[in-house]
Design a protein around this motif. Sequence first.
Motif, mmCIF file in Angstrom:
data_model
loop_
_atom_site.group_PDB
_atom_site.id
_atom_site.type_symbol
_atom_site.label_atom_id
_atom_site.label_comp_id
_atom_site.label_asym_id
_atom_site.label_seq_id
_atom_site.Cartn_x
_atom_site.Cartn_y
_atom_site.Cartn_z
ATOM 1 N N ALA A 141 28.333 44.297 35.321
ATOM 2 C CA ALA A 141 28.284 43.558 33.828
ATOM 3 C C ALA A 141 28.596 42.029 33.780
ATOM 4 C CB ALA A 141 29.134 44.333 32.994
ATOM 5 N N ARG A 142 29.450 41.638 34.574
ATOM 6 C CA ARG A 142 29.657 40.128 34.549
ATOM 7 C C ARG A 142 29.921 39.582 35.874
ATOM 8 N NH1 ARG A 142 32.208 43.379 31.332
ATOM 9 N NH2 ARG A 142 32.192 42.989 28.857
ATOM 10 N N GLU A 143 29.197 38.423 35.827
ATOM 11 C CA GLU A 143 29.211 37.558 37.152
ATOM 12 C C GLU A 143 30.651 37.093 37.478
ATOM 13 O OE1 GLU A 143 27.202 33.643 39.040
ATOM 14 O OE2 GLU A 143 26.801 34.193 37.127
ATOM 15 N N SER A 144 31.050 37.208 38.930
ATOM 16 C CA SER A 144 32.265 36.775 39.175
ATOM 17 C C SER A 144 32.290 36.610 40.779
ATOM 18 C CB SER A 144 33.355 37.875 38.861
ATOM 19 O OG SER A 144 33.380 39.005 39.653
ATOM 20 N N SER A 145 33.408 36.159 41.426
ATOM 21 C CA SER A 145 33.633 36.120 42.775
ATOM 22 C C SER A 145 35.105 36.119 43.012
ATOM 23 C CB SER A 145 33.199 34.626 43.256
ATOM 24 O OG SER A 145 33.896 33.390 42.428
ATOM 25 N N ALA A 146 35.492 36.376 44.413
ATOM 26 C CA ALA A 146 36.937 36.602 44.533
ATOM 27 C C ALA A 146 36.912 36.893 46.126
ATOM 28 C CB ALA A 146 37.559 37.689 43.937
ATOM 29 N N HIS A 147 37.943 36.309 46.609
ATOM 30 C CA HIS A 147 38.174 36.735 48.121
ATOM 31 C C HIS A 147 37.252 36.178 48.944
ATOM 32 C CE1 HIS A 147 42.125 37.940 47.209
ATOM 33 N NE2 HIS A 147 41.753 38.629 46.171
ATOM 34 N N GLY A 148 36.110 35.303 48.654
ATOM 35 C CA GLY A 148 34.912 35.014 49.449
ATOM 36 C C GLY A 148 33.702 35.762 49.234
ATOM 37 N N TYR A 149 34.067 36.649 48.112
ATOM 38 C CA TYR A 149 32.712 37.696 47.745
ATOM 39 C C TYR A 149 32.203 37.104 46.609
ATOM 40 C CZ TYR A 149 34.326 41.111 51.089
ATOM 41 O OH TYR A 149 34.846 41.693 52.338
ATOM 42 N N GLU A 150 30.837 37.006 46.366
ATOM 43 C CA GLU A 150 30.238 36.913 45.170
ATOM 44 C C GLU A 150 29.443 37.947 44.598
ATOM 45 O OE1 GLU A 150 28.112 33.167 45.300
ATOM 46 O OE2 GLU A 150 29.794 31.941 46.048
ATOM 47 N N GLN B 176 39.931 43.130 41.047
ATOM 48 C CA GLN B 176 39.551 41.922 40.360
ATOM 49 C C GLN B 176 39.985 42.034 38.764
ATOM 50 O OE1 GLN B 176 36.002 39.711 40.268
ATOM 51 N NE2 GLN B 176 37.020 37.782 39.855
ATOM 52 N N ARG B 177 40.771 40.987 38.559
ATOM 53 C CA ARG B 177 41.218 40.767 37.015
ATOM 54 C C ARG B 177 41.001 39.487 36.752
ATOM 55 N NH1 ARG B 177 47.036 42.656 35.592
ATOM 56 N NH2 ARG B 177 47.452 41.945 37.821
ATOM 57 N N HIS B 178 41.726 38.626 37.386
ATOM 58 C CA HIS B 178 41.461 36.885 37.026
ATOM 59 C C HIS B 178 40.154 36.825 37.335
ATOM 60 C CE1 HIS B 178 45.888 37.056 36.742
ATOM 61 N NE2 HIS B 178 46.096 37.715 38.028
ATOM 62 N N GLY B 179 39.536 35.642 36.298
ATOM 63 C CA GLY B 179 38.271 35.268 36.207
ATOM 64 C C GLY B 179 37.268 36.345 35.350
ATOM 65 N N LEU B 180 37.952 37.419 34.959
ATOM 66 C CA LEU B 180 37.149 38.019 34.022
ATOM 67 C C LEU B 180 37.394 38.025 32.877
ATOM 68 C CD1 LEU B 180 36.939 41.704 36.465
ATOM 69 C CD2 LEU B 180 34.986 39.649 36.147
ATOM 70 N N GLY C 269 39.824 40.930 31.461
ATOM 71 C CA GLY C 269 40.951 41.146 32.268
ATOM 72 C C GLY C 269 40.756 42.762 32.760
ATOM 73 N N ASP C 270 41.902 43.569 32.517
ATOM 74 C CA ASP C 270 42.197 44.880 32.971
ATOM 75 C C ASP C 270 41.309 45.596 32.288
ATOM 76 O OD1 ASP C 270 44.089 45.014 34.741
ATOM 77 O OD2 ASP C 270 46.024 45.153 32.910
ATOM 78 N N PHE C 271 40.606 45.295 31.056
ATOM 79 C CA PHE C 271 39.364 46.151 30.457
ATOM 80 C C PHE C 271 38.224 46.264 31.385
ATOM 81 C CE2 PHE C 271 41.126 45.375 25.937
ATOM 82 C CZ PHE C 271 42.129 45.967 26.283
ATOM 83 N N ASP C 272 37.796 44.780 31.928
ATOM 84 C CA ASP C 272 36.662 44.819 32.825
ATOM 85 C C ASP C 272 36.965 45.597 34.220
ATOM 86 O OD1 ASP C 272 35.120 43.256 31.001
ATOM 87 O OD2 ASP C 272 35.976 41.147 31.751
ATOM 88 N N ARG C 273 38.414 45.673 34.705
ATOM 89 C CA ARG C 273 38.716 46.013 35.787
ATOM 90 C C ARG C 273 38.370 47.519 35.869
ATOM 91 N NH1 ARG C 273 44.283 47.349 37.541
ATOM 92 N NH2 ARG C 273 44.364 47.214 39.784
ATOM 93 N N SER C 274 38.998 48.066 34.548
ATOM 94 C CA SER C 274 38.707 49.479 34.268
ATOM 95 C C SER C 274 37.360 49.990 34.388
ATOM 96 C CB SER C 274 39.241 50.043 32.946
ATOM 97 O OG SER C 274 39.259 51.363 32.579
ATOM 98 N N GLU C 275 36.378 49.181 33.799
ATOM 99 C CA GLU C 275 34.739 49.396 33.698
ATOM 100 C C GLU C 275 34.297 49.409 34.945
ATOM 101 O OE1 GLU C 275 30.730 47.474 31.733
ATOM 102 O OE2 GLU C 275 32.777 46.367 31.630
ATOM 103 N N ARG C 276 34.825 48.525 35.994
ATOM 104 C CA ARG C 276 34.479 48.416 37.287
ATOM 105 C C ARG C 276 34.963 49.584 38.186
ATOM 106 N NH1 ARG C 276 34.791 42.219 39.836
ATOM 107 N NH2 ARG C 276 33.033 41.556 38.484
ATOM 108 N N GLN C 277 36.157 50.221 37.983
ATOM 109 C CA GLN C 277 36.647 51.265 38.586
ATOM 110 C C GLN C 277 35.682 52.732 38.166
ATOM 111 O OE1 GLN C 277 40.565 51.399 37.329
ATOM 112 N NE2 GLN C 277 41.383 50.274 38.905
ATOM 113 N N ARG C 278 35.099 52.850 37.121
ATOM 114 C CA ARG C 278 34.314 53.896 36.703
ATOM 115 C C ARG C 278 32.911 53.600 37.345
ATOM 116 N NH1 ARG C 278 36.764 52.572 31.525
ATOM 117 N NH2 ARG C 278 34.654 51.774 30.746
#
Length: 342
Positions: free
Chosen positions: A192-201, A221-225, A228-237
């Motif tokens: 849902a949201r563009e992001s990058s972390a640990h060399g991944y985009e 990933q939480r930081h940069g979203l 935060g945790d809401f986006d993280r939870s969405e990614r897990q699902r």
Amino acid sequence: MSDSFFDDAASEDTASPKASRKGGRKALIVLLGLLLVLGLGTLGVVGWYLQSLNDGLSSIKRAPGLLPDNAPPANSSEGAGEDGSPAPLNFLIIGSDSRGSDRGRSDTLMLMHIPSNRNSVNLISIPRDSWVPIEGHGVSKINAAYSWGGAPLAVTTVQNLLGIRINHVVITDFEGFNNTIDVLGGVDVYNARESSAHGYEWPAGHITLSTGEEAQRYVRQRHGLPNGDFDRSERQRSVATGIIKKLTSAGVITNPGKFRNALTTLGPNFTVDEGLTNEVIMETGKEVGLKGADNIRSLLLPTDGFGRSEGGASYVKLDDAGVQKLSTALQQDEFDNYWKQR
């Protein structure tokens, strides 16, 4: 056969007995994928595939003492309809951040609700920083319940919050999905949201997580979203759904070796209560009649911004009216209506 069963299922000719058997069998495999990912499994195929299902389920660990003393027994008829229809089922899924002998807190907390009509599987993410009453400890973040009292206190806390009974507990190590994703050759998700972390985009839109390591970085990933945790939870699902789709795709279903490897890799990543036997899992799987992706639904527990405790800790405020509306729907077995009106 299409690339994904979710597309294939919608085109099944249910008027044909042969097609109906085929659709039912594959629907149960879909449920296996979902419930194994989240701690369960199902039955519905024969021969070599049935043995793979049994091996996958048997590799799940059973442990005593995960439910509080007042928990309903396995296969409880509590709440069953007068016409003999089954009662709704509620499973608490706990993703722990344990380190060695330290139990840790519940890094992920989900309620899986299966209504009495068995027409859907509903995943309700509970933010780990939700500010709630915890029996014997006052008010605190909900993830502390698992740290203070293990699974029984986590179950009691959710039961008190939503006014429902939890039938079964599933504890899972989300990091254990790494090997499963590697076995499957990666998974596709909608980001849902563009992001990058640990060399991944990760651009916005449909993307492929090629390895288990990349998927782990993505879901943690939480930081940069922005949320935060809401986006993280969405990614897990989203990743859980991606695993389901890949597990039930033509490339895996028609490859017995890959199918077996995926299931037997998934199974050991779960610990469940002793009442959640292979027989209970299989019976639940046969009852649930999933027809496609629309029957697998996910949402977030209603929230109302953020607060700060007297000690300075930031927490998630729950939307009391929204939680009460959800609670009523769960208690009265009216989740379908709740889903349509939310």
